[in-house]
Scaffold this motif. Structure first.
Motif: not given
Length: 381
Positions: A214, A218, A273, A276-277
């Motif tokens: 993640e 990101t 991940a 979520a990024a």
């Protein structure tokens, strides 16, 4: 075993440049593969060996603690940097300049398949001529050179290992691609690029070295332009993997120690991940599950019946038990007489253990090196 909090390492580019000079000297310019291995400074090589293996020695799959795992995760940059200080020449000597696996078709040569795997990622991402593209964890630039030739994109390679950066830069010059390639020193967990500056980003079996998927996804999200595409071949344990199973954990640990990985995670975590990024996931597939007649791991398994050229034969022969045994004895003898730096044999033996664990992981459906994800940064991000 999971480690939730990640502490980013403090970057020190001058320290790393000084160590590269001390260890590798001019081997990045003058030598390749085996001869480059023999040209290392022995004291600096010992320091790299000691620094890398301190995270592993005496900490087998059944012995490591949560604290051991956290130490590796928190030291991700040092771990990865020294791994490639030790392993780069071995990789080039045994595998070539594209440090990744691939699928194979019948009648297809090793290097042809490697290039096709890179082309397929470029195709799935929709790379076009003139795009500014970031290669995250670019190695010595083999994939970048192939991507540029295939799509005519301009590539910036990000790498935390000075030796690989120097080699990649030299190879780009020799290939006539210096005007289309540049290579930047940096930690992919804390990128220094301006936000919204790349049309596309790809990573080929590199972000597995991140302490948090993640976290690295990101960072990639930040530097992509809105509407930009991210494509990745990710190393992941499958969701059949059970960390409480001693046999499973032994395979995973062998992959980690032999490939400089602080902590492997499962497919489900990779998918979580990337979403979520902030990415919109457009496509994902484990390409290792295509049911190919020729398994992706055949070179590692030393299965010479699939070789299609003399070059393929030499590549695979090195992976057989006979080939590994010969390398072990040769390097051991050269270390004994002071020709090879101490620790070269230990590194080669660790890579051999990793190869066995990668094959076992594949055969037992516990591991994949080619989980493809194609994701896009929303236009309004």
């Amino acid at each position: 075993m999971a480690v939730n909090k990640v502490q980013l390492e403090q970057e020190d580019h001058q320290r790393d440049a000084d160590f590269k000079k001390a260890l590798h000297g001019k081997t990045a310019e003058d030598s390749v593969g085996f001869m480059a291995m023999m040209g290392k400074d022995k004291d600096a090589q010992k320091a790299a060996v000691d620094e890398y293996f301190k995270y592993w020695d005496g900490k087998g799959a059944g012995k490591e603690t949560e604290a051991d795992m956290k130490e590796r995760v928190d030291s991700y940059a040092t771990l990865t940097r020294h791994y490639y200080n030790l392993a780069t020449d071995l990789y080039e000597n045994g595998w070539g300049q594209s440090f990744h696996f691939c699928r194979f078709y019948k009648g297809e040569g090793f290097y042809q398949a490697i290039a096709r795997h890179e082309h397929y990622l470029a195709h799935m991402m929709g790379l076009k001529a003139g795009m500014k593209v970031l290669d995250v964890g670019c190695g010595v630039g083999g994939p970048a050179r192939e991507m540029s030739r295939f799509t005519d994109v301009n590539i910036v390679g990000l790498n935390n290992n000075d030796y690989q950066i120097e080699r990649a830069t030299n190879y780009a010059k020799k290939a006539g691609l210096a005007d289309k390639h540049s290579f930047v020193k940096g930690d992919f967990m804390q990128m220094s690029f301006e936000h919204n500056s790349f049309d596309a980003v790809y990573a080929i079996e590199a972000t597995v070295h991140a302490p948090s998927l993640e976290g690295v996804y990101t960072e990639i999200f930040k530097v992509l332009k809105p509407g930009g595409v991210f494509g990745v071949y990710e190393w992941l344990m499958t969701d059949d993997y059970d960390a409480t199973n001693a046999h499973h954990r032994e395979i995973c640990h062998g992959i980690e120690i032999g490939d400089g990985i602080s902590q492997m995670v499962k497919i489900s975590e990779g998918l979580r991940a990337i979403k979520a990024a902030g990415f919109e996931l457009e496509y994902h597939e484990d390409l290792a599950q295509r049911g190919d007649e020729i398994p992706w791991y055949y070179p590692l398994a030393g299965d010479m019946k699939y070789c299609r050229s003399v070059g393929d034969l030499f590549t695979v022969l090195r992976m057989t038990k006979v080939g590994r045994g010969a390398v072990h004895k040769l390097v051991g003898a050269l270390e004994m007489i002071g020709v090879a730096p101490k620790g070269t044999q230990k590194t080669a033996d660790t890579l051999a253990v990793a190869a066995d664990c990668l094959v076992a992981g594949a055969k037992e459906n516990l591991f994949t090196p080619m989980y493809m994800m194609i994701a896009r940064k929303p236009l309004n991000a």
